[in-house]
Motif scaffolding. Structure first.
Motif, PDB file in Angstrom:
ATOM      1  N   GLU A  41      79.489 -11.070  54.555  1.00 55.66           N
ATOM      2  CA  GLU A  41      78.691 -12.029  55.306  1.00 55.66           C
ATOM      3  C   GLU A  41      78.937 -13.448  54.818  1.00 55.66           C
ATOM      4  O   GLU A  41      78.908 -14.396  55.611  1.00 55.66           O
ATOM      5  CB  GLU A  41      77.201 -11.676  55.176  1.00 55.66           C
ATOM      6  CG  GLU A  41      76.801 -10.372  55.851  1.00 55.66           C
ATOM      7  CD  GLU A  41      77.079 -10.379  57.341  1.00 55.66           C
ATOM      8  OE1 GLU A  41      76.916 -11.447  57.951  1.00 55.66           O
ATOM      9  OE2 GLU A  41      77.467  -9.338  57.886  1.00 55.66           O
ATOM     10  N   TYR A  44      82.069 -14.648  56.443  1.00 51.95           N
ATOM     11  CA  TYR A  44      81.777 -15.008  57.831  1.00 51.95           C
ATOM     12  C   TYR A  44      81.115 -16.374  57.918  1.00 51.95           C
ATOM     13  O   TYR A  44      81.490 -17.220  58.749  1.00 51.95           O
ATOM     14  CB  TYR A  44      80.854 -13.959  58.467  1.00 51.95           C
ATOM     15  CG  TYR A  44      81.491 -12.635  58.763  1.00 51.95           C
ATOM     16  CD1 TYR A  44      82.871 -12.448  58.672  1.00 51.95           C
ATOM     17  CD2 TYR A  44      80.712 -11.534  59.133  1.00 51.95           C
ATOM     18  CE1 TYR A  44      83.448 -11.219  58.954  1.00 51.95           C
ATOM     19  CE2 TYR A  44      81.281 -10.309  59.426  1.00 51.95           C
ATOM     20  CZ  TYR A  44      82.636 -10.157  59.328  1.00 51.95           C
ATOM     21  OH  TYR A  44      83.210  -8.935  59.609  1.00 51.95           O
ATOM     22  N   THR A 111      84.592 -12.520  66.474  1.00 56.71           N
ATOM     23  CA  THR A 111      83.294 -12.002  66.926  1.00 56.71           C
ATOM     24  C   THR A 111      82.346 -11.782  65.754  1.00 56.71           C
ATOM     25  O   THR A 111      81.149 -11.578  65.952  1.00 56.71           O
ATOM     26  CB  THR A 111      83.477 -10.667  67.664  1.00 56.71           C
ATOM     27  OG1 THR A 111      84.091  -9.704  66.781  1.00 56.71           O
ATOM     28  CG2 THR A 111      84.345 -10.839  68.900  1.00 56.71           C
ATOM     29  N   TYR A 112      82.878 -11.802  64.526  1.00 60.02           N
ATOM     30  CA  TYR A 112      82.089 -11.572  63.314  1.00 60.02           C
ATOM     31  C   TYR A 112      81.277 -10.276  63.449  1.00 60.02           C
ATOM     32  O   TYR A 112      80.066 -10.247  63.238  1.00 60.02           O
ATOM     33  CB  TYR A 112      81.193 -12.774  63.016  1.00 60.02           C
ATOM     34  CG  TYR A 112      81.990 -14.038  62.779  1.00 60.02           C
ATOM     35  CD1 TYR A 112      82.727 -14.211  61.610  1.00 60.02           C
ATOM     36  CD2 TYR A 112      82.057 -15.040  63.753  1.00 60.02           C
ATOM     37  CE1 TYR A 112      83.487 -15.355  61.391  1.00 60.02           C
ATOM     38  CE2 TYR A 112      82.813 -16.187  63.541  1.00 60.02           C
ATOM     39  CZ  TYR A 112      83.530 -16.336  62.361  1.00 60.02           C
ATOM     40  OH  TYR A 112      84.281 -17.475  62.154  1.00 60.02           O
ATOM     41  N   SER A 113      81.994  -9.250  63.787  1.00 62.28           N
ATOM     42  CA  SER A 113      81.419  -7.920  63.965  1.00 62.28           C
ATOM     43  C   SER A 113      82.292  -6.929  63.200  1.00 62.28           C
ATOM     44  O   SER A 113      83.135  -7.323  62.381  1.00 62.28           O
ATOM     45  CB  SER A 113      81.377  -7.563  65.453  1.00 62.28           C
ATOM     46  OG  SER A 113      82.704  -7.445  65.956  1.00 62.28           O
ATOM     47  N   GLU A 114      82.105  -5.643  63.468  1.00 60.61           N
ATOM     48  CA  GLU A 114      82.930  -4.620  62.822  1.00 60.61           C
ATOM     49  C   GLU A 114      84.397  -4.746  63.228  1.00 60.61           C
ATOM     50  O   GLU A 114      85.278  -4.197  62.563  1.00 60.61           O
ATOM     51  CB  GLU A 114      82.415  -3.235  63.182  1.00 60.61           C
ATOM     52  CG  GLU A 114      82.452  -2.930  64.674  1.00 60.61           C
ATOM     53  CD  GLU A 114      81.902  -1.560  65.009  1.00 60.61           C
ATOM     54  OE1 GLU A 114      82.052  -1.130  66.170  1.00 60.61           O
ATOM     55  OE2 GLU A 114      81.328  -0.932  64.104  1.00 60.61           O
ATOM     56  N   ASN A 115      84.673  -5.481  64.294  1.00 65.46           N
ATOM     57  CA  ASN A 115      86.058  -5.695  64.716  1.00 65.46           C
ATOM     58  C   ASN A 115      86.756  -6.776  63.897  1.00 65.46           C
ATOM     59  O   ASN A 115      87.985  -6.905  63.950  1.00 65.46           O
ATOM     60  CB  ASN A 115      86.094  -6.087  66.199  1.00 65.46           C
ATOM     61  CG  ASN A 115      85.587  -4.987  67.099  1.00 65.46           C
ATOM     62  OD1 ASN A 115      85.842  -3.813  66.856  1.00 65.46           O
ATOM     63  ND2 ASN A 115      84.846  -5.350  68.132  1.00 65.46           N
ATOM     64  N   GLU A 129      91.387 -10.311  63.449  1.00 65.85           N
ATOM     65  CA  GLU A 129      90.763  -9.508  64.504  1.00 65.85           C
ATOM     66  C   GLU A 129      91.778  -9.259  65.599  1.00 65.85           C
ATOM     67  O   GLU A 129      92.643 -10.101  65.859  1.00 65.85           O
ATOM     68  CB  GLU A 129      89.526 -10.215  65.055  1.00 65.85           C
ATOM     69  CG  GLU A 129      88.732  -9.382  66.046  1.00 65.85           C
ATOM     70  CD  GLU A 129      87.355  -9.982  66.335  1.00 65.85           C
ATOM     71  OE1 GLU A 129      86.795  -9.679  67.405  1.00 65.85           O
ATOM     72  OE2 GLU A 129      86.852 -10.766  65.502  1.00 65.85           O
TER      73      GLU A 129
END
Length: 242
Positions: A41, A44, A111-115, A129
């Motif tokens: 985090e 990110y 996207t700052y996600s699991e991807n 990504e």
């Protein structure tokens, strides 16, 4: 009689092992797990702030010193020069950038996600990504990777290189390997590992033996079946007999 005493002693010893393991897992790993999540985090948040610094250069005219002050906390000298060479313009001794949806050497629209993958390798941190093709909207594109490389010097992190689509193969394979390993050891829990849930840890504190019975077989049984599963009723009976 001796067999029963030996069997009773074995169960006492085994329950002691379960108790020790359960205490270690219930108390320590939750902090370790939180630290791993926090690190990601933080990366990110750092990249979002770095991107915001780039965007702010299009908002108003600045002196070159002001441009450097805005970018230096986030970018190495090389990365900063790459970005400025592609995007900075001057007018009447002042500097600014021209905003664009496809400008070069900006932090990608992660996207700052699991991807969004974060991989540490040899003191560097690779963030990338995979973006599936998209032909909707003003800017269309084919399927591709985008990424950046960060350097770490103690507690300091900076963007060192804009990778574009050139993500090293070993970095992609490492990320895929981590994901596969995580899926194989996730215990198939619907929402994260049950060992880290507050309900499990609270249950352990209130009723440690009940928590052990729910988790002991998973903790002590390996893939080859070296240690047999412990039946709850049988163990209850043995404990009651003692």
């Amino acid at each position: 009689m001796k067999d029963k005493e030996r069997e009773s002693g074995m169960y006492k010893h085994l329950s002691g092992i379960i108790l020790t393991i359960a205490v270690m897992i219930a108390v320590i790993p939750s902090q370790t797990y939180a630290e791993r999540t926090t690190d990601k985090e933080e990366v990110y948040e750092f990249l979002q702030n770095a991107f915001q610094a780039q965007v702010e250069l299009s908002g108003e005219e600045r002196s070159m010193n002001e441009v450097n002050e805005l970018l230096d906390p986030y970018f190495s000298g090389e990365a900063k020069n790459q970005f400025l060479k592609e995007n900075l313009v001057s007018e009447n001794g002042k500097y600014f950038t021209l905003g664009s949806d496809s400008a070069a050497n900006y932090i990608p629209f992660f996207t700052y996600s699991e991807n969004t993958k974060v991989v540490e390798e040899s003191g560097n941190v690779y963030v990338y990504e995979y973006f599936p093709e998209n032909h909707e909207g003003p800017v269309g594109y084919e399927s591709h990777y985008e990424g950046v490389m960060l350097t770490k010097h103690g507690e300091e992190i900076k963007v060192a290189k804009f990778l574009g689509e050139n993500i090293p193969d070993k970095i992609i394979k490492k990320a895929e390997g981590k994901q596969e390993a995580a899926e194989q050891t996730s215990f198939k829990a619907p929402e994260g590992n049950w060992l880290y849930t507050p309900s499990y840890q609270l249950g352990f504190l209130l009723n440690p033996f009940e928590a052990m019975f729910r988790s002991g077989s998973m903790l002590l049984t390996d893939n080859k079946g070296i240690i047999a599963l412990i039946e709850k009723k049988e163990l209850h009976g043995q404990l009651a007999a003692n």
